[in-house]
Design a protein around this motif. Structure first.
Motif, PDB file in Angstrom:
ATOM      1  N   GLY A 185       0.056   5.379 -11.811  1.00 31.65           N
ATOM      2  CA  GLY A 185      -0.694   4.435 -11.198  1.00 31.65           C
ATOM      3  C   GLY A 185      -0.033   3.353 -10.681  1.00 31.65           C
ATOM      4  O   GLY A 185      -0.491   2.180 -10.574  1.00 31.65           O
ATOM      5  N   TYR A 186       1.230   3.802  -9.917  1.00 29.81           N
ATOM      6  CA  TYR A 186       1.970   2.710  -9.291  1.00 29.81           C
ATOM      7  C   TYR A 186       2.397   1.267 -10.212  1.00 29.81           C
ATOM      8  O   TYR A 186       2.353   0.210  -9.546  1.00 29.81           O
ATOM      9  N   GLN A 187       2.496   1.609 -11.322  1.00 30.05           N
ATOM     10  CA  GLN A 187       2.880   0.514 -12.177  1.00 30.05           C
ATOM     11  C   GLN A 187       4.405   0.367 -12.284  1.00 30.05           C
ATOM     12  O   GLN A 187       5.362   1.101 -12.131  1.00 30.05           O
ATOM     13  N   ILE A 233      10.491  11.058  -2.464  1.00 28.71           N
ATOM     14  CA  ILE A 233       9.267  11.786  -2.524  1.00 28.71           C
ATOM     15  C   ILE A 233       8.709  12.080  -3.910  1.00 28.71           C
ATOM     16  O   ILE A 233       7.792  11.846  -4.269  1.00 28.71           O
ATOM     17  N   LYS A 234      10.045  12.496  -4.556  1.00 27.74           N
ATOM     18  CA  LYS A 234       9.918  12.769  -6.198  1.00 27.74           C
ATOM     19  C   LYS A 234       9.448  11.444  -6.860  1.00 27.74           C
ATOM     20  O   LYS A 234       8.484  11.349  -7.735  1.00 27.74           O
ATOM     21  N   ASP A 235       9.925  10.328  -6.506  1.00 21.38           N
ATOM     22  CA  ASP A 235       9.663   8.920  -7.044  1.00 21.38           C
ATOM     23  C   ASP A 235       8.474   8.388  -6.694  1.00 21.38           C
ATOM     24  O   ASP A 235       7.831   7.891  -7.777  1.00 21.38           O
ATOM     25  N   GLU A 236       7.907   8.581  -5.623  1.00 18.65           N
ATOM     26  CA  GLU A 236       6.684   8.289  -5.147  1.00 18.65           C
ATOM     27  C   GLU A 236       5.411   9.029  -5.810  1.00 18.65           C
ATOM     28  O   GLU A 236       4.463   8.604  -6.306  1.00 18.65           O
ATOM     29  N   ALA A 237       5.915  10.273  -6.054  1.00 21.46           N
ATOM     30  CA  ALA A 237       4.811  11.102  -6.539  1.00 21.46           C
ATOM     31  C   ALA A 237       4.588  10.795  -8.115  1.00 21.46           C
ATOM     32  O   ALA A 237       3.543  10.857  -8.584  1.00 21.46           O
ATOM     33  N   ALA A 238       5.879  10.431  -8.815  1.00 24.31           N
ATOM     34  CA  ALA A 238       5.809  10.029  -9.945  1.00 24.31           C
ATOM     35  C   ALA A 238       5.272   8.631 -10.068  1.00 24.31           C
ATOM     36  O   ALA A 238       4.485   8.599 -11.105  1.00 24.31           O
ATOM     37  N   ALA A 239       5.397   7.888  -9.353  1.00 26.93           N
ATOM     38  CA  ALA A 239       4.711   6.616  -9.260  1.00 26.93           C
ATOM     39  C   ALA A 239       3.421   6.584  -9.331  1.00 26.93           C
ATOM     40  O   ALA A 239       2.309   6.018  -9.721  1.00 26.93           O
ATOM     41  N   ARG A 240       2.980   7.570  -8.245  1.00 16.88           N
ATOM     42  CA  ARG A 240       1.410   7.692  -8.043  1.00 16.88           C
ATOM     43  C   ARG A 240       0.733   8.118  -9.417  1.00 16.88           C
ATOM     44  O   ARG A 240      -0.526   7.882  -9.647  1.00 16.88           O
ATOM     45  N   GLU A 241       1.497   9.194  -9.838  1.00 18.66           N
ATOM     46  CA  GLU A 241       0.891   9.702 -11.413  1.00 18.66           C
ATOM     47  C   GLU A 241       0.676   8.696 -12.233  1.00 18.66           C
ATOM     48  O   GLU A 241      -0.073   8.653 -13.337  1.00 18.66           O
ATOM     49  N   ASP A 258       0.821  -1.186   0.208  1.00 20.84           N
ATOM     50  CA  ASP A 258      -0.048  -0.146   0.001  1.00 20.84           C
ATOM     51  C   ASP A 258       0.937   1.115   0.021  1.00 20.84           C
ATOM     52  O   ASP A 258       1.423   1.639   0.889  1.00 20.84           O
ATOM     53  N   ARG A 259       1.016   1.906  -1.220  1.00 20.13           N
ATOM     54  CA  ARG A 259       1.855   2.875  -1.345  1.00 20.13           C
ATOM     55  C   ARG A 259       1.101   4.411  -1.347  1.00 20.13           C
ATOM     56  O   ARG A 259       1.709   5.207  -1.725  1.00 20.13           O
TER      57      ARG A 259
END
Length: 77
Positions: free
Chosen positions: A75-77, A65-73, A10-11
């Protein structure tokens, strides 16, 4: 025999958690600066070294944070 199954990854709140961690670390740095005025030269050196490590951690957390924000955008693929 019971098998342990891993919890799903759960990210969804990682960015917010990391931002909280950055803020807490900044507050720790500020508190340490206030303490330095009462510290001996040896303690002052230890505080400065610890604050340097804290600043390095903040830089790493900001990258994450940058990596997680990009992953969120994405769709965490």
């Amino acid at each position: 025999m019971t098998m342990n199954t891993p919890k799903p990854d759960d990210r969804s709140d990682n960015v917010e958690r990391l931002q909280d961690m950055v803020q807490n670390t900044i507050e720790n740095i500020e508190a340490a600066h206030e303490t330095m005025q009462f510290a001996s030269p040896e303690e002052r050196a230890q505080i400065e070294a610890k604050n340097k490590r804290r600043e390095e951690s903040i830089a790493g957390m900001r990258e994450e944070i940058k990596d997680e924000a990009a992953a969120r955008e994405n769709g965490y693929q």
